[in-house]
Design a protein around this motif. Structure first.
Motif, mmCIF file in Angstrom:
data_model
loop_
_atom_site.group_PDB
_atom_site.id
_atom_site.type_symbol
_atom_site.label_atom_id
_atom_site.label_comp_id
_atom_site.label_asym_id
_atom_site.label_seq_id
_atom_site.Cartn_x
_atom_site.Cartn_y
_atom_site.Cartn_z
ATOM 1 N N ALA A 223 10.937 15.736 -65.394
ATOM 2 C CA ALA A 223 11.027 14.858 -64.248
ATOM 3 C C ALA A 223 10.508 14.939 -63.063
ATOM 4 O O ALA A 223 9.651 14.405 -62.572
ATOM 5 N N ALA A 224 10.720 16.350 -62.733
ATOM 6 C CA ALA A 224 10.045 16.934 -61.564
ATOM 7 C C ALA A 224 8.709 17.013 -61.540
ATOM 8 O O ALA A 224 7.673 16.645 -60.798
ATOM 9 N N TYR A 225 8.133 17.530 -62.974
ATOM 10 C CA TYR A 225 6.649 17.561 -63.223
ATOM 11 C C TYR A 225 5.812 16.228 -63.188
ATOM 12 O O TYR A 225 5.018 15.952 -62.869
ATOM 13 N N ALA A 226 6.521 15.198 -63.694
ATOM 14 C CA ALA A 226 6.299 13.857 -63.878
ATOM 15 C C ALA A 226 5.916 13.264 -62.193
ATOM 16 O O ALA A 226 4.937 12.670 -62.047
ATOM 17 N N VAL A 227 6.806 13.585 -61.130
ATOM 18 C CA VAL A 227 6.668 13.427 -59.853
ATOM 19 C C VAL A 227 5.337 13.994 -59.437
ATOM 20 O O VAL A 227 4.545 13.128 -58.839
ATOM 21 N N GLY A 228 5.288 15.115 -59.670
ATOM 22 C CA GLY A 228 3.963 15.909 -59.215
ATOM 23 C C GLY A 228 2.842 15.393 -59.797
ATOM 24 O O GLY A 228 1.577 15.270 -59.178
ATOM 25 N N ARG A 229 2.607 14.970 -61.020
ATOM 26 C CA ARG A 229 1.760 14.314 -61.711
ATOM 27 C C ARG A 229 1.290 12.823 -61.241
ATOM 28 O O ARG A 229 0.039 12.581 -60.847
ATOM 29 N N MET A 230 2.221 12.114 -60.914
ATOM 30 C CA MET A 230 2.184 10.843 -60.181
ATOM 31 C C MET A 230 1.579 11.073 -58.956
ATOM 32 O O MET A 230 0.903 10.140 -58.276
ATOM 33 N N LEU A 231 1.777 12.011 -58.285
ATOM 34 C CA LEU A 231 1.211 12.238 -56.754
ATOM 35 C C LEU A 231 0.098 12.968 -56.919
ATOM 36 O O LEU A 231 -0.379 13.326 -55.698
ATOM 37 N N GLY A 232 -0.601 13.249 -57.954
ATOM 38 C CA GLY A 232 -1.940 13.707 -57.846
ATOM 39 C C GLY A 232 -2.001 15.170 -58.256
ATOM 40 O O GLY A 232 -3.304 15.671 -58.180
ATOM 41 N N TYR B 214 16.379 2.929 -49.849
ATOM 42 C CA TYR B 214 15.305 3.842 -49.533
ATOM 43 C C TYR B 214 13.926 3.145 -49.761
ATOM 44 O O TYR B 214 14.085 2.345 -50.787
ATOM 45 N N PRO B 215 13.073 3.144 -48.975
ATOM 46 C CA PRO B 215 11.730 2.698 -49.223
ATOM 47 C C PRO B 215 10.792 3.429 -50.264
ATOM 48 O O PRO B 215 10.008 4.292 -50.052
ATOM 49 N N THR B 216 11.317 3.380 -51.662
ATOM 50 C CA THR B 216 10.950 4.153 -52.709
ATOM 51 C C THR B 216 9.638 3.790 -53.130
ATOM 52 O O THR B 216 9.445 2.445 -53.659
ATOM 53 N N GLU B 217 8.787 4.650 -53.447
ATOM 54 C CA GLU B 217 7.519 4.641 -54.349
ATOM 55 C C GLU B 217 7.608 5.221 -55.662
ATOM 56 O O GLU B 217 7.074 4.421 -56.493
ATOM 57 N N ILE B 218 8.170 6.214 -55.953
ATOM 58 C CA ILE B 218 8.375 6.750 -57.143
ATOM 59 C C ILE B 218 9.812 6.861 -57.356
ATOM 60 O O ILE B 218 10.661 7.537 -56.621
ATOM 61 N N ALA B 219 10.585 6.079 -58.385
ATOM 62 C CA ALA B 219 11.961 6.366 -58.646
ATOM 63 C C ALA B 219 12.043 7.126 -60.118
ATOM 64 O O ALA B 219 11.334 6.947 -60.742
ATOM 65 N N VAL B 220 12.976 8.107 -59.846
ATOM 66 C CA VAL B 220 13.531 8.921 -60.878
ATOM 67 C C VAL B 220 14.925 8.683 -61.476
ATOM 68 O O VAL B 220 15.792 8.555 -60.627
ATOM 69 N N ILE B 221 15.051 8.290 -62.647
ATOM 70 C CA ILE B 221 16.523 8.088 -63.040
ATOM 71 C C ILE B 221 16.630 9.170 -64.386
ATOM 72 O O ILE B 221 16.019 9.128 -65.364
ATOM 73 N N THR B 222 17.533 10.028 -63.950
ATOM 74 C CA THR B 222 17.904 11.080 -65.063
ATOM 75 C C THR B 222 18.610 10.503 -65.965
ATOM 76 O O THR B 222 18.336 11.381 -67.000
#
Length: 483
Positions: free
Chosen positions: A295-304, A181-189
């Motif tokens: 983890a989901a919260y962190a994604v939201g913050r990284m997306l602004g 996948y062309p990943t910009e944000i990687a989440v590792i649980t």
């Protein structure tokens, strides 16, 4: 099965008619739906009918029950999963015709072209974390595209095409396809040990996550440091990735959870990230779900997106099917179903179920028991983890063990559910019952259960049929009949 390497793909709208083999699978149906929504002529087949296949038909996919070379029609691209064997007659026909054959990960990567891509992976928790992220982003108005490994409980769908820039996917590590996948944000649980039949060793499996996290296009890696395996990986990634964001209950987590309390069928806590701090309330139970939400919260913050909007969006998440899903509450007996099939996942599910059992006892004054009904999945996984399965069954008051669901694997002599039964007894399980035939499980559970008990079925195979078959038996009890 061998590990997959990434391949070059073309945009999804340029591949011509596409046919999905095993289209009803959890990893395939969501992708097939998006191709149909894109306007690509889409067909699919599976060996048996299912609700997923019927849903695809309603979405405009030309579906077929049973495999036949004629099902390919005029397809120019054929999509398969790792579970499709080379002997499949449709796959053999596709290769004989010289058609483009893509693994499902390549078909998904083609859909992700031009988007800001969030890939969620880990040994456990991928589906819930992906779903939480998708729901949160939808609630903040970001209108994401997403593909999840299980349907959302609110919509019954596992995928959607959004108008926003974010595309969130559950990235499967089992076959190495997560690097496609062309990943910009990687989440590792988390990083444990699983799928060793593909990876060979625990060390190779862990190294696969490092390769995933250090891909060229990744800008942020979000990783759980409560887990030993992922903490070790996080320490290796310092200085190797552009931005590293850790999460968990550990004091050194960037996104930190504290003050955890059970709240009805959910859970509350305090979430802190930098100078932002405040309460978070989830409608699903367990510390593991707070970790997933972090983890989901962190994604939201990284997306602004802001702290408050992310927290509010997560509070709207109501779960996915087969993740601590309530099947029935009848005659004073609650029945849940959960996809947990690895010892670590089962431990988290049973810990949450124990808290729910205790909360029910406090509310009713009964002395309800926790009954775990577990179906081991895959012969190879049963060989690798039978002792751990037995140990984790000690968390239940009564463990009901089914025979192994072999799924895509051929049987291994001597590998049956009895291995788990024996291990549970060695570890001191309070009561263990072995029921070989899954169709005998509903009656067995009905005979065992008493008012106040909580039953949870566990496994990623067809044990999911048990709860719905048990419900009408419970409804016939005198306690369920109004006077």
């Amino acid at each position: 099965m061998t590990l997959l390497n990434p391949i070059d793909v073309v945009p999804a709208d340029s591949i011509g008619p596409v046919h999905f083999i095993a289209a009803g699978g959890s990893g395939m149906s969501g992708i097939a739906r998006l191709y149909a929504e894109l306007g690509v002529k889409t067909s699919g087949s599976d060996q048996s009918d299912s609700t997923a296949l019927q849903s695809l038909a309603r979405a405009g996919v030309d579906v077929h029950v049973g495999h036949d070379p004629a099902n390919l029609g005029d397809a120019t691209t054929v999509v398969i999963s790792s579970a499709v064997r080379a002997t499949n007659v449709e796959l053999a026909e596709a290769r004989a015709r010289g058609l483009r054959v893509w693994h499902r990960s390549a078909a998904l990567a083609a859909l992700m072209t031009g988007k800001r891509c969030v890939s969620v992976t880990g040994t456990h928790g991928k589906t819930t974390t992906t779903a939480m992220t998708a729901v949160m982003l939808a609630e903040v108005g970001a209108d994401p595209s997403y593909v999840i490994g299980g349907p959302l409980s609110t919509t019954g769908a596992s995928s959607a095409t959004g108008s926003g820039e974010a595309f969130v996917v559950e990235a499967d590590e089992s076959d190495g396809s997560f690097t496609q996948y062309p990943t910009e944000i990687a989440v590792i649980t988390n990083v444990g040990a699983d799928h060793l039949v593909n990876w060979g060793t625990k060390e190779a499996y862990a190294e696969g996550f490092r390769s995933f996290a250090t891909q060229q296009d990744i800008r942020s890696v979000i990783i759980n440091i409560d887990d030993h395996g992922s903490r070790s990986l996080a320490e290796q990634l310092v200085g190797e990735v552009p931005k590293l964001v850790t999460y968990g209950e550990s004091p050194d987590a960037d996104v930190r959870i504290t003050d955890v309390k059970a709240h009805g069928n959910g859970v509350t806590a305090t979430l802190t990230y930098g100078e932002d701090e405040g309460p978070i309330t989830l409608q699903v139970p367990g510390n593991h779900n707070l970790a997933n939400a972090s983890a989901a919260y962190a994604v939201g913050r990284m997306l602004g997106h802001s702290h408050d909007t992310c927290i509010t969006g997560l509070s709207r998440y109501e779960g996915t099917l087969r993740r601590f899903q309530l099947i029935t509450d009848t005659a004073g007996i609650r029945v849940f179903d959960d996809y947990a099939h690895h010892p670590t996942e089962i431990r988290a599910a049973l810990t949450a179920a124990r808290r729910a059992t205790e909360a029910g006892n406090e509310a009713t004054g009964l002395s309800g028991r926790l009954i775990a009904c577990f179906q081991p999945h895959l012969y190879s996984r049963t060989v690798d983890f039978s002792d751990e399965f037995g140990e984790v069954m000690t968390l239940a008051d009564i463990a009901v063990i089914n025979d192994v669901c072999g799924a895509r694997e051929d049987p291994i002599p001597g590998v049956t559910g009895q291995l788990v039964v024996d291990a549970a007894k060695r570890h001191g399980a309070k009561e263990v019952v072995y029921v070989v035939d899954k169709y005998d499980l509903p009656e067995a559970l009905n005979d065992i259960a008493l008012p106040g008990d909580l039953i949870i079925t566990l496994g990623c195979g067809d044990v999911t049929i048990v709860g719905p078959l048990l419900a009408p038996l419970l409804a016939q009890r005198p306690e369920a009949v109004a006077p």
